[in-house]
Design a protein around this motif. Structure first.
Motif, mmCIF file in Angstrom:
data_model
loop_
_atom_site.group_PDB
_atom_site.id
_atom_site.type_symbol
_atom_site.label_atom_id
_atom_site.label_comp_id
_atom_site.label_asym_id
_atom_site.label_seq_id
_atom_site.Cartn_x
_atom_site.Cartn_y
_atom_site.Cartn_z
ATOM 1 N N LEU A 192 0.799 -1.124 0.223
ATOM 2 C CA LEU A 192 0.119 -0.200 -0.328
ATOM 3 C C LEU A 192 0.966 1.068 -0.398
ATOM 4 O O LEU A 192 2.092 1.037 0.856
ATOM 5 C CB LEU A 192 -0.919 -0.093 1.049
ATOM 6 C CG LEU A 192 -2.215 -0.917 1.094
ATOM 7 C CD1 LEU A 192 -2.081 -1.859 0.952
ATOM 8 C CD2 LEU A 192 -3.265 -0.491 2.172
ATOM 9 N N LYS A 193 0.514 2.026 -0.302
ATOM 10 C CA LYS A 193 1.629 3.565 -0.845
ATOM 11 C C LYS A 193 0.820 4.423 -0.150
ATOM 12 O O LYS A 193 1.438 5.919 -0.685
ATOM 13 C CB LYS A 193 1.547 3.599 -2.405
ATOM 14 C CG LYS A 193 2.165 2.654 -3.072
ATOM 15 C CD LYS A 193 3.619 2.273 -2.612
ATOM 16 C CE LYS A 193 4.130 0.728 -3.554
ATOM 17 N NZ LYS A 193 5.685 -0.011 -2.583
ATOM 18 N N THR A 194 -0.810 4.502 0.298
ATOM 19 C CA THR A 194 -1.069 5.457 0.904
ATOM 20 C C THR A 194 -1.018 5.347 2.306
ATOM 21 O O THR A 194 -1.478 4.586 2.648
ATOM 22 C CB THR A 194 -2.451 5.248 0.572
ATOM 23 O OG1 THR A 194 -2.321 5.470 -0.807
ATOM 24 C CG2 THR A 194 -3.333 6.819 1.116
ATOM 25 N N ALA A 197 -3.498 3.552 5.167
ATOM 26 C CA ALA A 197 -5.244 3.067 5.178
ATOM 27 C C ALA A 197 -4.989 2.356 4.926
ATOM 28 O O ALA A 197 -6.660 2.116 5.605
ATOM 29 C CB ALA A 197 -4.393 2.846 3.585
ATOM 30 N N GLY A 251 -4.040 0.278 -9.756
ATOM 31 C CA GLY A 251 -2.845 1.422 -8.683
ATOM 32 C C GLY A 251 -1.723 1.319 -9.528
ATOM 33 O O GLY A 251 -0.478 0.845 -9.700
ATOM 34 N N LYS A 253 0.936 3.487 -8.692
ATOM 35 C CA LYS A 253 2.245 3.562 -7.936
ATOM 36 C C LYS A 253 2.948 2.253 -7.631
ATOM 37 O O LYS A 253 3.964 1.647 -6.407
ATOM 38 C CB LYS A 253 1.891 4.082 -6.527
ATOM 39 C CG LYS A 253 1.504 5.962 -7.028
ATOM 40 C CD LYS A 253 0.580 6.497 -5.570
ATOM 41 C CE LYS A 253 1.174 8.012 -6.040
ATOM 42 N NZ LYS A 253 0.190 8.245 -4.296
ATOM 43 N N CYS A 280 -3.585 5.462 -6.311
ATOM 44 C CA CYS A 280 -2.553 4.396 -5.456
ATOM 45 C C CYS A 280 -1.414 3.479 -5.731
ATOM 46 O O CYS A 280 -1.068 3.686 -7.029
ATOM 47 C CB CYS A 280 -3.504 3.485 -4.521
ATOM 48 S SG CYS A 280 -4.487 3.019 -5.885
ATOM 49 N N GLU A 287 -6.918 2.807 -0.483
ATOM 50 C CA GLU A 287 -6.515 3.951 0.392
ATOM 51 C C GLU A 287 -6.846 4.956 -0.674
ATOM 52 O O GLU A 287 -7.074 5.880 0.206
ATOM 53 C CB GLU A 287 -5.006 3.112 -1.062
ATOM 54 C CG GLU A 287 -3.430 2.203 -0.251
ATOM 55 C CD GLU A 287 -3.240 2.230 -1.633
ATOM 56 O OE1 GLU A 287 -2.158 2.781 -1.528
ATOM 57 O OE2 GLU A 287 -2.764 0.928 -1.849
ATOM 58 N N ILE A 288 -8.095 4.712 -1.883
ATOM 59 C CA ILE A 288 -8.384 5.724 -2.371
ATOM 60 C C ILE A 288 -9.537 5.391 -2.490
ATOM 61 O O ILE A 288 -10.829 4.985 -3.478
ATOM 62 C CB ILE A 288 -7.881 6.484 -3.374
ATOM 63 C CG1 ILE A 288 -7.434 5.330 -4.684
ATOM 64 C CG2 ILE A 288 -6.434 7.063 -3.506
ATOM 65 C CD1 ILE A 288 -6.942 5.681 -6.109
#
Length: 304
Positions: A192-194, A197, A251, A253, A280, A287-288
């Motif tokens: 996960l890049k957020t 989250a 995502g 990312k 994301c 995440e979003i």
């Protein structure tokens, strides 16, 4: 015959009730359900459970009957003993669970959404039980066979667990079992890049399940199956296509979005494919969620 046992209200997903559904094959799945309307079944991936959908399920339940199972081997679902061929955790076996669950709930078919491992189960469900799915959304995957066939240093480095978890028992089980929290945290934080989250409470629920030796073994068997019997099944069905409309979300990312032209990897696997990159990492629904909901609802409105 299927049996259902109520487990009360979900402590994490408002308006959802938990139940254990014993399927005709003897496997019991933990399932969260909420809402009314056209049925929408959503399958999580590794290393999560059905709570992966917690941020989007209540909104979807305003329009759909939302069904959130824990995959066999994951969460609070049964974790049956495996076999030398890993057939117990073949995606065909896991898809059969979902087909039987649809029957047990008295439904004819569902709209399907799957993330990660859940999407791989959905791929097999759409091939083996096409009458059970009206449309599919697969989140952040390319086909298993494609990803293995195109393995290079970048993929092997980023998705090291595809090669670690498939090692013979008990190597990965023993190593993960020494500190499941460390492995789980590194895995989720890497995918996960957020930031933020996954809340601490939700992480602890993922960990509650993941620290069970039976789940650690089931996860390894899931991946061992993906590298063996699942590839055999894919090769046998290389001419089959997903017949229903297929939406791909990924995502931008994440590893899948950065290493693959996602839509093109599915164009010879399905007859009707569309897709979009999202801002994301691996888990857009966590995440979003608002962006994910807009994409999913737009697709469902167009095909249902």
């Amino acid at each position: 015959m299927s049996e259902m046992t109520d487990r009360g209200a979900s402590p994490f997903i408002e308006g959802f009730a938990l139940k254990d559904v014993k399927l005709a094959n003897g496997v019991t799945l933990r399932v969260a359900t909420g809402g009314e309307g056209s049925p929408l079944l959503m399958l999580h991936g590794h290393p999560q459970n059905h709570l992966a959908w917690r941020k989007v399920a209540p909104e979807l339940a305003k329009k759909y009957q939302v069904i959130l199972p824990d995959l066999r081997g994951y969460g609070d679902s049964d974790k049956p003993a495996s076999d030398e061929q890993h057939l117990t955790y073949a995606k065909r076996s896991m898809a059969d669970d979902i087909s039987l669950l649809i029957d047990a709930l008295g439904l004819e078919h569902v709209a399907f959404v799957g993330h990660d491992r859940g999407a791989r189960v959905g791929h097999r469900l759409a091939l083996d039980h096409p009458e059970k799915v009206t449309c599919c959304t697969f989140v952040d995957i390319a086909p298993t066979a494609t990803m293995y066939a195109k393995t290079d240093k970048a993929f092997a480095t980023r998705y090291f667990w595809w090669f670690f978890l498939i090692q013979p028992y008990p190597l990965p089980e023993t190593m993960i079992g020494q500190d499941p929290a460390f492995f789980l945290r590194k895995h989720i934080d890497g995918q996960l890049k957020t930031p933020g989250a996954t809340s601490e409470a939700v992480f602890n629920d993922y960990l509650r399940c993941y620290q069970q030796p039976e789940m650690i073994h089931a996860v390894c068997e899931d991946y061992r199956a993906a590298a063996t019997i699942d590839l055999e099944h894919d090769a046998q069905d290389s001419e089959k296509r997903i017949a229903c409309p297929l939406q791909l979300l990924w995502g931008e990312k994440g590893t899948v979005g950065q290493l693959y032209d996602v839509v093109s990897t599915w164009q010879d696997k399905a007859v009707d494919v569309q897709g979009a990159a999202l801002p994301c990492g691996h888990s857009p629904q966590e995440e979003i969620p608002e962006v994910f909901l807009a994409q999913l609802q737009g697709f469902l409105d167009s095909v249902l």
